[in-house]
Design a protein around this motif. Structure first.
Motif, PDB file in Angstrom:
ATOM      1  N   LEU A 120      23.954   2.286  15.086  1.00  0.00           N
ATOM      2  CA  LEU A 120      24.426   1.195  14.130  1.00  0.00           C
ATOM      3  C   LEU A 120      25.150   1.951  13.043  1.00  0.00           C
ATOM      4  O   LEU A 120      25.027   3.106  12.872  1.00  0.00           O
ATOM      5  N   ALA A 121      26.326   1.157  12.390  1.00  0.00           N
ATOM      6  CA  ALA A 121      26.827   1.801  11.491  1.00  0.00           C
ATOM      7  C   ALA A 121      26.174   2.151   9.998  1.00  0.00           C
ATOM      8  O   ALA A 121      24.951   1.282   9.906  1.00  0.00           O
ATOM      9  N   PRO A 122      26.194   3.134   9.348  1.00  0.00           N
ATOM     10  CA  PRO A 122      25.599   3.402   8.179  1.00  0.00           C
ATOM     11  C   PRO A 122      25.541   2.214   7.163  1.00  0.00           C
ATOM     12  O   PRO A 122      26.596   1.448   6.993  1.00  0.00           O
ATOM     13  N   GLU A 123      24.681   1.989   6.341  1.00  0.00           N
ATOM     14  CA  GLU A 123      24.571   0.964   5.112  1.00  0.00           C
ATOM     15  C   GLU A 123      25.482   1.458   4.038  1.00  0.00           C
ATOM     16  O   GLU A 123      25.926   0.697   3.254  1.00  0.00           O
ATOM     17  N   PHE A 124      25.102   2.769   3.762  1.00  0.00           N
ATOM     18  CA  PHE A 124      25.597   3.262   2.542  1.00  0.00           C
ATOM     19  C   PHE A 124      26.831   4.551   2.693  1.00  0.00           C
ATOM     20  O   PHE A 124      27.014   5.265   3.637  1.00  0.00           O
ATOM     21  N   THR A 125      27.875   4.153   1.946  1.00  0.00           N
ATOM     22  CA  THR A 125      29.151   5.133   2.028  1.00  0.00           C
ATOM     23  C   THR A 125      28.980   6.099   1.096  1.00  0.00           C
ATOM     24  O   THR A 125      27.736   6.436   0.468  1.00  0.00           O
TER      25      THR A 125
END
Length: 264
Positions: free
Chosen positions: A78-83
């Protein structure tokens, strides 16, 4: 020599490691996350792949730091939550402005901003009272904990060094436990090798740990520290910043700082 590399850890392996690190059973985690223990078991063994919401729910239950939450999401495909941006990124201008306002508001009381590795990012003019006499090489790449406990740093001026050292090391140990490995573990090992141990006094009766500092004129300054973080940050750089302020713990310290701005 083998050229084989270890395969990346699966989500199930990582979540099991975090559960064991927190000393929780599968049932404990299931109850905390409001899911069935069977589902937790299936996730850990790879029989079930978690949704994004489930990853974040399990991470929240386990108290996984933001950076490691990203690792869990990536392991689950899944894509990260935090940039993660640099602090000088134009999009973080409101954050920088807020930090400057906080630093200015605390002056002449010492206040500094540190990143996840305890490196000093910003500081107000009042911080000079803490940095007076610190060796130039420690200031070249300033790390707040290294400056505080190094024999060429603030340590010789700290009258309750054993107590303050214990306080800082215990805080760092908790951070290492929360996010094992990496630079924090190396920093902890370095600081533990510094001198300054011994029996700690308890001037404030267990309510708070003061910093008792010798000023340039030989008088004593006593501070209580506070920590401010960005609780709703969705950027790793911002989420991992801490604003550390040192407030006068007695009238003499308050008067000394207010009368002279900084004491050297």
């Amino acid at each position: 020599m083998s050229t084989l590399q270890s395969a990346p850890a699966t989500f199930g392996t990582l979540i099991r490691e975090w559960r064991r690190r927190r000393r929780l059973s599968q049932l404990d985690l299931a109850i905390g996350a409001d899911v069935s223990s069977r589902h937790v078991s299936f996730i850990e063994t790879g029989r079930s792949m978690p949704s994004r919401a489930m990853v974040l729910r399990l991470a929240a239950t386990l108290g996984v730091p933001p950076r490691e939450q990203n690792h869990l999401l990536l392991a689950a495909g899944l894509a990260p939550e935090f940039t993660e941006r640099r602090l000088d990124d134009p999009e973080l201008a409101p954050v920088r402005a807020g930090i400057e306002r906080v630093l200015a508001a605390y002056d002449p009381h010492p206040c500094l901003v540190v990143d996840r590795g305890w490196n000093i990012v910003e500081a107000n003019a009042g911080t000079a009272v803490l940095l007076d006499g610190v060796a130039p090489d420690l200031l070249a790449a300033p790390n707040a904990l290294r400056i505080a406990l190094h024999p060429d740093g603030l340590a010789p001026r700290i009258r309750n060094l054993a107590q303050w050292r214990h306080h800082l090391l215990e805080r760092l140990r908790r951070e290492v436990t929360a996010a094992p490995g990496g630079e924090l573990a190396a920093l902890l090992a370095e600081l533990e090798a510094y001198p300054g141990g011994g029996e700690a006094d308890d001037q404030f009766g267990g309510v708070a740990v003061p910093l008792r500092l010798t000023a340039g004129d030989g008088s004593e300054l006593t501070f209580l520290s506070t920590v401010t973080t960005f609780g709703t940050a969705l950027d790793l750089t911002v989420a991992e910043l801490s604003i550390e302020a040192f407030l006068p713990a007695d009238e003499a310290t308050a008067a000394a700082l207010s009368h002279s701005g900084t004491v050297r």
